[in-house]
Write an enzyme that holds these catalytic residues in place. Structure first.
Site, short mmCIF file in Angstrom:
data_model
loop_
_atom_site.label_atom_id
_atom_site.label_comp_id
_atom_site.label_asym_id
_atom_site.label_seq_id
_atom_site.Cartn_x
_atom_site.Cartn_y
_atom_site.Cartn_z
CE LYS A 139 -6.49 -0.24 -3.93
NZ LYS A 139 -7.50 -1.21 -3.44
CG ASP A 191 -1.98 -1.05 1.22
OD1 ASP A 191 -2.20 -1.64 0.15
OD2 ASP A 191 -2.60 -1.28 2.27
CG MET A 205 -10.78 4.95 4.92
SD MET A 205 -11.20 3.61 3.76
CE MET A 205 -12.30 2.61 4.80
#
Length: 263
Positions: free
Chosen positions: A65, A43, A177
């Site tokens: 991402k 990641d 998030m």
């Protein structure tokens, strides 16, 4: 315990939880896996010191991402992992936090299994646990919270999620998030009956350089995130346990709030 860490075994994938950031929070098994990797698919938020544990000869592939911008869709990441395993490589899929808590680890395990290939999962310290520990914020407490829930602040659309009963007195809600939708999150919770003066903490860049722990009231959450320029990665904690933390008070009203809760 059966394991894929046998150095004589090739052509397999190991999903590894890298924890919230600090390399010191890696498990012993995670370090062992990294040291035997041929390829590390990682990641974007993985600390460079964690990547350095892998052999210098190991190929490092970033599948970073960011919100609304993916270098590779999940299906392509799955295919990438499978393709490398089929060459006989020892692939470590390195994921922030824990692979099975909002890490899409389940989808990747399914893809590898569907291809008939061996897979192992090494759990990691989740972002919620690592950040909360750093802020001295207990997610459960006999006097304040007997339940804790984890939700995603933008997974499949905020409006589609049902959080009824997850936040309020005696409960702790941890939101991953949620920085970009903090104001909407506050409105959603208050519409569900959570008190506007419920304590909230925002734990930004937990265990990493520049980390911050900020606290305010639910009604002020969206405004505080904007005011303080909070950036991802960050988690939001909603509940009375926030009063026990070392988070920096951004409203200076905690004595009154605590008195009201004790009354």
């Amino acid at each position: 315990m059966a394991t894929l860490l046998d150095p004589t075994e090739r052509g397999r994938v190991i999903l590894v939880g890298a924890g919230p950031g600090d390399p010191g929070l890696l498990t012993v098994r995670a370090v062992e896996a990294l040291r035997c990797a041929d390829i590390v698919v990682h990641d974007g938020l993985i600390d460079s010191r964690v990547l350095d544990i892998a052999p210098a000869t190991a190929q490092r592939i970033s599948v970073a991402k960011s919100r609304s911008k993916h270098t590779l869709p999940q299906e392509a990441i799955n295919a990438l992992i499978v393709a490398h395993v089929r060459t006989g490589a020892r692939v470590v899929r390195l994921k922030g936090g824990d692979p099975f808590i909002f890490g899409r680890g389940g989808e990747e395990v399914e893809a590898v299994r569907a291809a008939g290939l061996p897979v192992e999962v090494i759990p990691g310290v989740s972002a919620a646990l690592g950040c909360a520990a750093e802020a001295m914020l207990p997610l459960t407490h006999r006097d304040h919270s007997s339940a804790v829930s984890f939700v995603a602040g933008q997974c499949k659309g905020l409006s589609e999620q049902d959080w009824s009963g997850l936040a309020g007195q005696g409960r702790t809600l941890v939101i991953y998030m949620g920085v970009a939708t903090a104001g909407d999150i506050a409105d959603k919770l208050m519409a569900d009956g959570v008190a506007p003066d419920m304590p909230v903490a925002v734990l930004e860049k937990g265990t990493l350089e520049g980390h911050r722990a900020l606290r305010t009231l639910l009604a002020d959450l969206g405004a505080m995130v904007t005011r303080e320029g909070v950036q991802s990665p960050a988690i939001i904690v909603v509940g009375e346990v926030v009063l026990l933390s070392d988070a920096e008070d951004r409203l200076g009203r905690w004595a009154r709030v605590a008195e009201g809760m004790a009354a």
